[in-house]
Design a protein around this motif. Structure first.
Motif, mmCIF file in Angstrom:
data_model
loop_
_atom_site.group_PDB
_atom_site.id
_atom_site.type_symbol
_atom_site.label_atom_id
_atom_site.label_comp_id
_atom_site.label_asym_id
_atom_site.label_seq_id
_atom_site.Cartn_x
_atom_site.Cartn_y
_atom_site.Cartn_z
ATOM 1 N N ARG A 114 0.834 -1.204 0.000
ATOM 2 C CA ARG A 114 0.000 0.000 0.000
ATOM 3 C C ARG A 114 0.872 1.259 0.000
ATOM 4 O O ARG A 114 0.575 2.225 -0.708
ATOM 5 C CB ARG A 114 -0.934 0.003 1.219
ATOM 6 N N PHE A 115 1.939 1.230 0.791
ATOM 7 C CA PHE A 115 2.823 2.392 0.837
ATOM 8 C C PHE A 115 3.480 2.644 -0.520
ATOM 9 O O PHE A 115 3.440 3.758 -1.044
ATOM 10 C CB PHE A 115 3.915 2.197 1.897
ATOM 11 N N ALA A 116 4.104 1.612 -1.093
ATOM 12 C CA ALA A 116 4.869 1.799 -2.324
ATOM 13 C C ALA A 116 3.975 2.192 -3.496
ATOM 14 O O ALA A 116 4.308 3.094 -4.273
ATOM 15 C CB ALA A 116 5.651 0.530 -2.648
ATOM 16 N N VAL A 117 2.840 1.533 -3.621
ATOM 17 C CA VAL A 117 1.915 1.902 -4.690
ATOM 18 C C VAL A 117 1.363 3.300 -4.436
ATOM 19 O O VAL A 117 1.117 4.067 -5.372
ATOM 20 C CB VAL A 117 0.794 0.856 -4.819
ATOM 21 N N GLY A 118 1.223 3.651 -3.179
ATOM 22 C CA GLY A 118 0.771 4.997 -2.834
ATOM 23 C C GLY A 118 1.746 6.088 -3.238
ATOM 24 O O GLY A 118 1.372 7.268 -3.302
ATOM 25 N N GLN A 119 3.001 5.693 -3.528
ATOM 26 C CA GLN A 119 3.993 6.658 -4.015
ATOM 27 C C GLN A 119 3.914 6.849 -5.526
ATOM 28 O O GLN A 119 4.700 7.604 -6.097
ATOM 29 C CB GLN A 119 5.406 6.202 -3.630
ATOM 30 N N GLY A 120 2.970 6.150 -6.157
ATOM 31 C CA GLY A 120 2.756 6.344 -7.583
ATOM 32 C C GLY A 120 3.300 5.257 -8.484
ATOM 33 O O GLY A 120 3.180 5.346 -9.708
ATOM 34 N N VAL A 121 3.897 4.208 -7.924
ATOM 35 C CA VAL A 121 4.435 3.112 -8.741
ATOM 36 C C VAL A 121 3.288 2.197 -9.152
ATOM 37 O O VAL A 121 2.434 1.850 -8.333
ATOM 38 C CB VAL A 121 5.509 2.331 -7.971
ATOM 39 N N ARG A 122 3.291 1.808 -10.410
ATOM 40 C CA ARG A 122 2.171 1.018 -10.945
ATOM 41 C C ARG A 122 2.620 -0.319 -11.521
ATOM 42 O O ARG A 122 1.940 -0.919 -12.348
ATOM 43 C CB ARG A 122 1.436 1.832 -12.036
ATOM 44 N N GLN A 123 3.778 -0.820 -11.068
ATOM 45 C CA GLN A 123 4.280 -2.125 -11.500
ATOM 46 C C GLN A 123 4.845 -2.842 -10.274
ATOM 47 O O GLN A 123 5.548 -2.229 -9.464
ATOM 48 C CB GLN A 123 5.403 -1.981 -12.521
ATOM 49 N N VAL A 124 4.548 -4.129 -10.170
ATOM 50 C CA VAL A 124 5.029 -4.923 -9.036
ATOM 51 C C VAL A 124 5.601 -6.236 -9.557
ATOM 52 O O VAL A 124 4.954 -6.936 -10.344
ATOM 53 C CB VAL A 124 3.903 -5.224 -8.026
ATOM 54 N N LEU A 125 6.810 -6.564 -9.103
ATOM 55 C CA LEU A 125 7.436 -7.857 -9.376
ATOM 56 C C LEU A 125 7.547 -8.589 -8.048
ATOM 57 O O LEU A 125 8.326 -8.204 -7.174
ATOM 58 C CB LEU A 125 8.817 -7.653 -10.004
#
Length: 266
Positions: A65-76
C-alpha cells in the motif's frame, strides 16, 4: 530457493515445500499432510511461527500500500507463494484505483497452477516459474517483460524469500542483481527471518532437514546488506509488527522473528 536436486517445474509432494507450509500456517487449504506436519513441527520449536507468518503477511500488505501509494504502478513479486486474498494485485489496485501490472514468480508448479487459475481473466497480471538464484532468468523472462517495463519504477517484493538461500547461494549477489535491473525510483519490499529475538537454532535445523529448502536465519546487519543501493524508508529495518503498523502491535509482537523494511532506489 530450492535445493540443487530440485528444479522449478517439477512437482514434488513427498517433501514439505515452503509455500505450502506457509499456506498451512496462514490457515489455507492448499497443502499436503507433509506440509501440515512440517508446520506443526515448526510450531513445536518456535511457538510464534503461526503469528509470525500472519504478521509477515500484514507487513507485506502495508508495504505494498505504501509503495503503490507513491505512484508506482508495477510490481514484481518473487516467491509469491500460494494465492491468499487479498493478493498483491488486489492490494495494489485498491490503492491505485486503476490497473497495476503485477508479475508473480515462484519455483513451485503447484503455486503456478493456482495462480494461472486465479489470474486467467486479467491481462495486467501473470505468473511464471522461476528460480530467485538466477535473477537474470526472471527479469529477462518474456512473460515478465510483457508485464513489467524496467524503464519505469517497479515495486520489487522479496517477502520471506531470501532466508531460503544459503550463503553459498550468495543472497547479497541475488539482491544486487535484482536491484541493478530496476530504475531509480523503484522500491524494494523485503522481509527475512531472524534468530535475533530468541534462540531458534532448533527451528532452523529442523525445518532445513525436512523441507525442500533450507531455512537460514540472519542477524540484522546481514539483512541490511540486501538494501545496498536503496534509501531506507522510515522506520528503517524493523521487526515486522513495528513497521508502520495500522494499529498498536499486540503485547507479544516483540517475540516474532522477522525483520522487514522498504527501500527506495536512488
Amino acid at each position: 530457493m530450492q535445493r540443487d536436486d530440485m528444479q522449478a517445474g517439477v512437482i514434488d509432494t513427498s517433501r514439505p515445500h515452503p509455500a505450502r507450509i506457509y499456506d498451512y500456517l496462514l490457515g489455507g487449504k492448499n497443502n499436503y499432510d507433509v506440509d501440515r506436519q512440517a508446520g506443526e513441527d515448526l510450531i513445536a520449536v518456535a511457538p510464534e511461527a503461526r503469528d509470525g507468518v500472519r504478521a509477515n503477511r500484514a507487513f507485506m500488505e502495508r508495504a505494498v500500500r505504501f509503495a503503490v501509494g507513491q505512484g508506482v504502478r508495477q510490481v514484481l513479486d518473487i516467491g509469491t507463494g500460494l494465492p491468499t486474498s487479498p493478493n498483491v494485485h488486489e492490494i495494489a489496485e485498491a490503492v491505485a484505483r486503476e490497473s497495476v501490472h503485477v508479475a508473480y514468480v515462484d519455483n513451485d508448479p503447484i503455486v503456478k497452477a493456482h495462480g494461472d487459475a486465479l489470474l486467467s481473466r486479467t491481462g495486467s497480471t501473470g505468473i511464471v516459474l522461476g528460480d530467485v538464484r538466477d535473477p537474470g532468468s526472471i527479469t529477462g523472462h518474456p512473460d515478465v517483460r510483457r508485464l513489467i517495463d524496467f524503464d519505469e519504477p517497479v515495486v520489487l517484493l522479496l517477502v520471506a524469500v531470501l532466508h531460503f538461500l544459503t550463503d553459498a547461494d550468495e543472497p547479497e549477489r541475488v539482491a544486487a542483481e535484482l536491484r541493478d535491473a530496476l530504475p531509480a525510483g523503484s522500491y524494494l519490499v523485503l522481509s527475512h527471518a531472524t534468530g535475533d529475538f530468541a534462540d531458534r537454532r532448533n527451528a532452523e535445523a529442523g525445518y532445513s532437514s525436512k523441507a525442500s529448502a533450507s531455512l537460514n536465519l540472519r542477524a540484522k546487519d546481514r539483512v541490511e546488506r540486501f538494501f545496498a543501493g536503496f534509501e531506507m524508508v522510515d522506520p528503517g529495518l524493523a521487526q515486522i509488527s513495528y513497521w508502520r503498523p495500522d494499529s498498536p502491535p499486540p503485547a507479544d509482537a516483540a517475540r516474532i522473528g522477522f525483520y522487514g523494511g522498504v527501500g527506495r532506489k536512488i
